[in-house]
Design a protein around this motif. Structure first.
Motif, short mmCIF file in Angstrom:
data_model
loop_
_atom_site.label_atom_id
_atom_site.label_comp_id
_atom_site.label_asym_id
_atom_site.label_seq_id
_atom_site.Cartn_x
_atom_site.Cartn_y
_atom_site.Cartn_z
N GLY A 89 25.04 47.33 39.70
CA GLY A 89 25.92 46.43 39.02
C GLY A 89 27.47 46.80 39.54
N PHE A 90 28.21 46.15 38.62
CA PHE A 90 29.86 46.49 38.87
C PHE A 90 30.32 47.60 37.81
CE2 PHE A 90 34.20 45.03 38.85
CZ PHE A 90 34.82 45.53 40.09
N THR A 91 30.92 48.46 38.58
CA THR A 91 31.50 49.70 37.66
C THR A 91 33.02 49.88 38.31
OG1 THR A 91 29.67 51.03 37.26
CG2 THR A 91 31.71 51.94 37.27
N ALA A 92 34.00 49.77 37.13
CA ALA A 92 35.54 49.93 37.52
C ALA A 92 36.02 50.95 36.81
CB ALA A 92 36.00 48.51 37.33
N ILE A 93 37.11 51.71 37.33
CA ILE A 93 37.90 52.45 36.61
C ILE A 93 39.43 51.88 36.60
CG2 ILE A 93 38.15 53.94 38.49
CD1 ILE A 93 38.15 56.32 36.24
N ASP A 94 40.02 52.17 35.28
CA ASP A 94 41.51 51.20 35.30
C ASP A 94 42.39 52.25 34.65
OD1 ASP A 94 43.71 49.80 34.33
OD2 ASP A 94 42.44 48.02 35.13
N ARG A 95 43.55 52.59 35.36
CA ARG A 95 44.64 53.48 34.83
C ARG A 95 45.74 52.35 34.27
NH1 ARG A 95 46.87 58.18 34.05
NH2 ARG A 95 45.21 59.28 35.10
N SER A 96 45.73 52.03 33.18
CA SER A 96 46.89 51.09 32.46
C SER A 96 48.04 51.82 31.75
CB SER A 96 46.06 50.43 31.24
OG SER A 96 45.65 51.21 30.28
N GLY A 97 48.28 52.97 32.10
CA GLY A 97 49.53 53.98 31.88
C GLY A 97 49.42 55.44 32.34
N ALA A 98 50.42 56.04 31.84
CA ALA A 98 50.75 57.32 32.34
C ALA A 98 49.82 58.38 31.79
CB ALA A 98 52.19 57.72 31.97
N ALA A 99 48.97 58.10 30.86
CA ALA A 99 47.81 58.97 30.39
C ALA A 99 46.92 58.13 29.82
CB ALA A 99 48.46 59.58 29.23
N VAL A 100 46.48 56.80 30.22
CA VAL A 100 45.22 55.88 29.80
C VAL A 100 44.50 55.53 30.88
CG1 VAL A 100 44.51 53.98 28.23
CG2 VAL A 100 46.69 55.48 27.45
N VAL A 101 43.16 55.90 30.88
CA VAL A 101 42.25 55.34 31.75
C VAL A 101 41.11 54.93 30.88
CG1 VAL A 101 40.80 55.95 33.86
CG2 VAL A 101 42.92 57.04 33.43
N ARG A 102 40.52 53.70 31.46
CA ARG A 102 39.39 53.16 30.98
C ARG A 102 38.56 52.83 32.04
NH1 ARG A 102 42.09 47.70 29.73
NH2 ARG A 102 43.26 47.87 31.54
N GLN A 103 37.12 52.66 31.42
CA GLN A 103 36.06 52.62 32.17
C GLN A 103 35.29 51.39 31.78
OE1 GLN A 103 35.66 55.05 34.60
NE2 GLN A 103 33.40 54.80 35.27
N PHE A 104 35.02 50.57 32.93
CA PHE A 104 34.49 49.19 32.66
C PHE A 104 32.95 49.11 33.34
CE2 PHE A 104 38.75 48.31 31.82
CZ PHE A 104 38.96 47.31 30.94
N ILE A 105 32.10 48.67 32.66
CA ILE A 105 30.61 48.65 33.27
C ILE A 105 30.34 46.98 32.98
CG2 ILE A 105 28.35 49.31 33.05
CD1 ILE A 105 29.05 51.83 31.87
N GLY A 106 29.98 46.42 34.16
CA GLY A 106 29.67 44.93 33.91
C GLY A 106 30.51 43.91 33.37
N GLY A 107 32.17 44.46 33.54
CA GLY A 107 32.98 43.72 33.15
C GLY A 107 33.32 43.89 31.70
N VAL A 108 33.01 44.81 31.06
CA VAL A 108 33.12 45.14 29.71
C VAL A 108 33.60 46.62 29.34
CG1 VAL A 108 32.18 45.39 27.35
CG2 VAL A 108 31.36 43.52 29.01
N GLN A 109 34.91 46.83 28.96
CA GLN A 109 35.11 48.13 28.61
C GLN A 109 34.23 48.99 27.87
OE1 GLN A 109 39.17 48.62 27.27
NE2 GLN A 109 38.75 50.62 26.43
N LYS A 110 33.82 50.20 28.38
CA LYS A 110 32.81 51.07 27.64
C LYS A 110 33.28 52.50 27.42
CE LYS A 110 29.21 48.18 27.75
NZ LYS A 110 28.52 47.78 26.64
N GLY A 111 34.56 52.75 27.70
CA GLY A 111 35.03 54.15 27.62
C GLY A 111 36.75 54.07 27.75
N GLU A 112 37.46 54.95 27.07
CA GLU A 112 38.64 55.04 27.31
C GLU A 112 39.15 56.64 27.05
OE1 GLU A 112 42.83 53.86 24.89
OE2 GLU A 112 41.40 52.26 25.40
#
Length: 342
Positions: free
Chosen positions: A81-104
């Motif tokens: 399936g679809f996995t994405a990693i997203d950096r939304s700030g200078a110190a914040v990174v989020r992990q998405f699995i199947g379009g849903v945030q699963k970690g930060e």
């Protein structure tokens, strides 16, 4: 990707990104592989500041984005399936699995964007097998936008009939027949036949039997007649022209059909008796085709792959790796059942 010599160059370089910025970035992959990956299958081809692994060796879904800190989406039962990693700030990174945030990870300092290209099936110089259907990279998205992106990709994959790759399953096999072998000059127990720790056949149909044991020995292997009834020759250090440091235990043999030569792994070798070496033998001349090559300690098996033209080597740590003829590793390791040997 086969996990040793082919991979996809996305042509994307983080440092050249327009929307993809140091503190606002996103990267995602749709993977068909449900099974574990020993290493991240997606990331910069050198360095580790950008990497993504849908399902790691311990079942963790995790990655890095413009930094060294790892962000995990937790344990997963499948990497499909679809996995994405997203950096939304200078110190914040989020992990998405199947379009849903699963970690930060709120303690993930941003670093300068990498100047290396992003590869699929190769990250930080190491290859990984699998099949991948979509790759995205750009600026940071909101949680809602991640959901929309996933749903759009899901609809597309469903329309194409995309399914997870089957997971490899180990199977037990029983012997259908057996042959008694002669002792030779150095049996472990007289009358019980020679030791067998490797077996292959040359282009002339003659068998080669590895005569390894638990301790070092100058006799490495024997050549048998095509019917396995008679010993044609025994190959020890003297006959092979090898130094005493190469006394060891033959732990695997394979025929290279590209030139008719044999590749042989000898364990318990070297001055310390704790190394492993790769031997290259020419059956046409009964001589070494090249000097021994030092391998990673604990290498205990070898097989030539005619399709990829490489050597697969087994290790004591129950893992399988692809190597070229110089012993250089080409792939990530593939976990094997415990106590795998030869």
């Amino acid at each position: 990707m086969d996990g040793h010599d082919d991979w996809i160059d996305t042509g994307f370089t983080p440092a050249a990104g327009v929307q993809f910025q140091q503190s606002s970035a996103m990267l995602g992959i749709w993977a068909r592989k449900a099974d574990r990956n020993a290493v991240a299958p997606v990331g910069t081809v050198t360095g580790t500041s950008v990497s993504l692994n849908p399902r790691g060796a311990t079942d963790a879904n995790a990655g890095r984005l413009n930094g060294s800190a790892v962000t995990s989406g937790g344990s997963v039962a499948s990497g499909y399936g679809f996995t994405a990693i997203d950096r939304s700030g200078a110190a914040v990174v989020r992990q998405f699995i199947g379009g849903v945030q699963k970690g930060e990870n709120g303690n993930a300092p941003a670093a300068a964007r990498s100047t290396a290209r992003v590869g699929i099936g190769r990250a930080n110089g190491v290859a990984a097998d699998g099949q991948y259907c979509a790759f995205v990279a750009g600026g940071s998205l909101s949680a809602a936008q991640h959901g929309v992106l996933h749903d759009a990709l899901q609809g597309y994959m469903d329309a194409l009939g995309v399914m997870p790759l089957p997971v490899a399953v180990a199977k037990a096999r029983s012997a259908a027949a057996w042959t008694s072998l002669p002792d030779g000059s150095a049996p472990i127990v007289a009358g019980r036949g020679m030791a067998v720790t490797g077996l292959t056949r040359d282009l002339a149909g003659r068998w080669y039997v590895g005569n390894g044991r638990t301790t070092r020995h100058p006799l490495l292997f024997s050549r048998m007649s095509p019917d396995l009834a008679a010993i044609e020759a025994e190959f020890d250090l003297t006959r092979l022209g090898l130094s005493v440091d190469m006394a060891g235990s033959c732990q695997g043999m394979t025929l290279d059909r590209s030139d008719g030569s044999l590749w042989i792994v000898v364990k318990l070798s070297g001055a310390s008796g704790s190394d492993s070496h790769l031997l290259h033998f020419d059956p046409a001349t009964d001589t070494m085709a090249a000097p021994p090559v030092l391998l990673s300690a604990g290498t205990n098996g070898v097989a030539w792959d005619p399709h990829a033209d490489c050597l697969w080597m087994l290790r004591d740590s129950s893992e399988l790796v692809a190597c070229d003829r110089s012993g250089a590793i080409l792939s990530a390791s593939t976990p094997m059942p415990a106590n795998s040997d030869q």
